[in-house]
Design an enzyme around this catalytic site. Structure first.
Site, PDB file in Angstrom:
ATOM      1  N   LYS A  61      53.632 -15.003 -61.531  1.00  0.00           N
ATOM      2  CA  LYS A  61      52.864 -14.514 -60.378  1.00  0.00           C
ATOM      3  C   LYS A  61      53.710 -13.827 -59.306  1.00  0.00           C
ATOM      4  CE  LYS A  61      49.034 -17.783 -60.849  1.00  0.00           C
ATOM      5  NZ  LYS A  61      48.176 -18.757 -60.159  1.00  0.00           N
ATOM      6  N   ASP A  76      43.840 -16.602 -55.806  1.00  0.00           N
ATOM      7  CA  ASP A  76      44.126 -18.042 -55.700  1.00  0.00           C
ATOM      8  C   ASP A  76      43.838 -18.556 -54.293  1.00  0.00           C
ATOM      9  OD1 ASP A  76      44.941 -18.506 -58.326  1.00  0.00           O
ATOM     10  OD2 ASP A  76      47.035 -18.014 -57.906  1.00  0.00           O
TER      11      ASP A  76
END
Length: 286
Positions: free
Chosen positions: A70, A106
């Site tokens: 990520k 997220d």
């Protein structure tokens, strides 16, 4: 006769075979009558650049990004959405006519999880385990909403770096420490909510926990970003102590729904996605 999909999507990570995102996203595509296909793409760190570059010639419309890519993936993306830039991590990529744009859902997924469980961060002290991509988004969510935060990571410099970023934005409400039993015991004595953002508890690390059971108490809330298995060792031991436990499934579905909306410009069928995610998780655990 099967038709060729109009667009390809997928999730990239390592390991990634456990992911239930394909079941969830393909169910959403089917419900919305979109001739799209979502696949898993296993990529070791050394393969990341080539896999991301392949989005252009293979005309892959979008990817989700999971552990451990990520943060590193940002190097290979053309444009960052402002929220992803602020967080410093990407979990959703869109291929817009060859230009790759990175987003982070997220953050929103964790906020929705807190709202659904009626957790007001401003009233609580959080211990965040890990300093990777998911931890960046969750730390920002906690601090944005007024929570007090301690980041614990095995690499102390990463914990301090993440905490210092939060302090610069939120008036010194975060600290970073090395993740060890001495620090854990001291921090958890003053903590209301533990959030595990590491892969410890899943895959090859299933059956392990970063938190010794003796540090857990009934008045804690323990959130594990892991959703497969449904109950990690951390959650099982917390539950045995009488603590409130929350796994990562709801966060996964919320962030997946937001990715779906970025890719398709359509409202995501959240209930369909949640139902399919639960079914896939049940099937994985048989």
């Amino acid at each position: 006769m099967k038709t060729i999909p109009d667009a390809l999507f997928g999730i990239i990570g390592y390991p990634v075979s456990h992911s239930i995102s394909p079941a969830m996203q393909n169910a959403a595509f089917k419900y919305c009558k979109l001739n799209y296909l979502y696949l898993t793409v296993a990529a070791k760190p050394e393969d990341l650049q080539n896999v991301i570059a392949s989005m252009r010639p293979l005309n892959i419309r979008g990817l989700n990004v999971t552990i451990p890519h990520k943060i590193e993936v940002i190097k290979y993306i053309d444009v960052l959405d402002p929220a992803a830039k602020k967080i410093g991590a990407v979990n959703t990529i869109v291929n817009e006519n060859g230009a790759l744009k990175g987003y982070n859902t997220d953050f929103g997924g964790f906020v929705r999880l807190l709202e659904h469980n009626r957790i007001a961060p401003a009233k609580h002290r959080f211990a965040l385990l890990g300093a990777g991509g998911s931890a960046h988004a969750i730390a920002l969510a906690i601090c944005t909403l007024g929570g007090r935060l301690t980041v614990l990571a095995r690499q102390e410099e990463k914990a301090k770096d993440l905490a210092s970023k939060m302090c610069l934005r939120f008036n010194g409400k975060a600290q970073g420490l090395e993740l060890n039993d001495t620090n854990l015991e001291e921090v958890l004595a003053e903590t209301d909510i533990i959030v595990n953002c590491t892969p410890v508890g899943m895959g090859n690390l299933a059956g392990q926990s970063l938190v010794p059971a003796r540090f857990l108490r009934p008045d804690l809330t323990v959130i594990d970003a892991i959703y497969n298995p449904c109950k990690t060792r951390l959650l099982k031991e917390a539950e045995n102590k009488g603590a409130k436990i929350i796994n990562g499934l709801e966060m996964l579905v919320w962030q997946g729904a937001m990715s779906f909306e970025i890719w398709t410009s359509q409202k995501a069928p959240f209930r369909v996605m949640m139902k399919e995610a639960e079914l896939a998780l049940d099937e994985n655990e048989k």
